[in-house]
Design a protein around this motif. Structure first.
Motif, PDB file in Angstrom:
ATOM      1  N   SER A  46      -5.213   0.058   2.437  1.00  0.00           N
ATOM      2  CA  SER A  46      -5.078  -0.191   0.847  1.00  0.00           C
ATOM      3  C   SER A  46      -4.659  -1.690   0.598  1.00  0.00           C
ATOM      4  O   SER A  46      -3.624  -2.293   1.340  1.00  0.00           O
ATOM      5  CB  SER A  46      -4.181   0.783   0.099  1.00  0.00           C
ATOM      6  N   ASP A  47      -5.128  -2.372  -0.347  1.00  0.00           N
ATOM      7  CA  ASP A  47      -4.798  -3.582  -0.776  1.00  0.00           C
ATOM      8  C   ASP A  47      -3.592  -3.587  -1.623  1.00  0.00           C
ATOM      9  O   ASP A  47      -2.949  -4.657  -1.925  1.00  0.00           O
ATOM     10  CB  ASP A  47      -5.862  -4.507  -1.399  1.00  0.00           C
ATOM     11  N   GLY A  48      -3.124  -2.347  -1.905  1.00  0.00           N
ATOM     12  CA  GLY A  48      -1.697  -2.248  -2.626  1.00  0.00           C
ATOM     13  C   GLY A  48      -0.511  -2.110  -1.965  1.00  0.00           C
ATOM     14  O   GLY A  48       0.530  -1.986  -2.228  1.00  0.00           O
ATOM     15  N   ASP A  49      -0.937  -2.242  -0.483  1.00  0.00           N
ATOM     16  CA  ASP A  49       0.141  -2.243   0.482  1.00  0.00           C
ATOM     17  C   ASP A  49       0.111  -3.076   1.496  1.00  0.00           C
ATOM     18  O   ASP A  49      -1.020  -3.802   1.602  1.00  0.00           O
ATOM     19  CB  ASP A  49       0.091  -0.563   1.042  1.00  0.00           C
ATOM     20  N   GLY A  72      -4.606  -7.719   0.485  1.00  0.00           N
ATOM     21  CA  GLY A  72      -4.192  -7.900  -0.785  1.00  0.00           C
ATOM     22  C   GLY A  72      -2.546  -8.213  -0.972  1.00  0.00           C
ATOM     23  O   GLY A  72      -2.400  -9.086  -1.765  1.00  0.00           O
ATOM     24  N   MET A  73      -1.884  -7.480  -0.131  1.00  0.00           N
ATOM     25  CA  MET A  73      -0.465  -7.919  -0.241  1.00  0.00           C
ATOM     26  C   MET A  73       0.214  -8.414   0.720  1.00  0.00           C
ATOM     27  O   MET A  73       1.526  -8.209   1.185  1.00  0.00           O
ATOM     28  CB  MET A  73       0.393  -6.570  -0.545  1.00  0.00           C
ATOM     29  N   GLY A 198      -6.529  -9.784  -4.869  1.00  0.00           N
ATOM     30  CA  GLY A 198      -5.861  -8.402  -4.666  1.00  0.00           C
ATOM     31  C   GLY A 198      -4.420  -8.761  -5.406  1.00  0.00           C
ATOM     32  O   GLY A 198      -3.830  -7.817  -5.357  1.00  0.00           O
ATOM     33  N   LYS A 201       2.488 -10.146  -4.555  1.00  0.00           N
ATOM     34  CA  LYS A 201       3.186  -9.213  -4.435  1.00  0.00           C
ATOM     35  C   LYS A 201       4.595  -9.403  -5.153  1.00  0.00           C
ATOM     36  O   LYS A 201       5.007 -10.523  -5.738  1.00  0.00           O
ATOM     37  CB  LYS A 201       3.911  -9.287  -2.990  1.00  0.00           C
TER      38      LYS A 201
END
Length: 201
Positions: A46-49, A72-73, A198, A201
């Motif tokens: 996941s690009d959120g992690d 992403g992150m 993405g 952070k």
């Protein structure tokens, strides 16, 4: 990016650690220190992690690190006395990831358990400014069950040149995500405070 809690510290100073992560893998609300041992990380997708997630600083002074994960992150080390490299490279789960020195010797390797778009690595064999080759999908000789080895050779696979450094590359910041171009350095692959695919952070 939240304010770092300096009372929080993840320190890896030895052992052999393998992490297969769905969310953030190495995740500190403060700082991270790697001083020894072997750390192998797959995930997340996941690009959120991120494979590496910290709010303060992340330094390395010893040990072997090989992380693959989403972009992403993505974060890297902020600095240290041992050189490190971060690169944009993608592959599917089950493919080997190797770092090879100028003589063709494997410095570190393992098999990714998840698809990935970035690689972060460091090794005691790295020299400041040293040039190495990232090999994806090759066949590694004499590796263990995780396809880890810090010696021998790899055959086949696709190659990407990387350069190791003990400091962050210009334009690469800890709060950034990974931009499309990719670059070696600390923090996210993407400029600090600049736009990055993405999100930051």
């Amino acid at each position: 990016m939240g304010q770092a809690d300096n009372s929080c510290l993840i320190q890896i100073n030895g052992g052999y650690v393998v992490v297969d992560s769905v969310g953030d893998a190495i995740d500190s609300n403060g700082n991270v220190e790697v001083t020894g041992g072997v750390l192998l990380v797959s995930g997340p997708t996941s690009d959120g992690d991120g494979a590496f997630d910290y709010d303060g600083s992340a330094t390395i002074s010893g040990g072997t690190v090989l992380m693959v994960g989403s972009t992403g992150m993505a974060q890297s080390f902020t600095g240290g006395t041992q050189a490190f490299a971060m690169a944009s490279a993608s592959a599917e789960a089950g493919q080997s990831v190797c770092v090879v020195d100028g003589s063709g010797n494997v410095v570190t390797s393992f098999t990714a358990t998840k698809r990935f778009g970035m690689v972060l690595t460091s090794s005691p064999a790295f020299a400041e400014g040293g040039e190495y080759t990232l090999v994806i999908g090759g066949e590694v000789a004499n590796a263990n069950a995780d396809s880890y080895t810090d010696s021998d050779a790899v055959s086949g696979g696709s190659e990407t040149a990387i350069t190791a450094s003990c400091t962050a590359s210009a334009g690469v910041g800890g709060a950034g995500g990974m931009d499309a171009g990719g670059a070696n350095g600390a923090g996210g692959i993407g400029g600090a405070g600049g736009p990055a695919a993405g999100g930051g952070k």
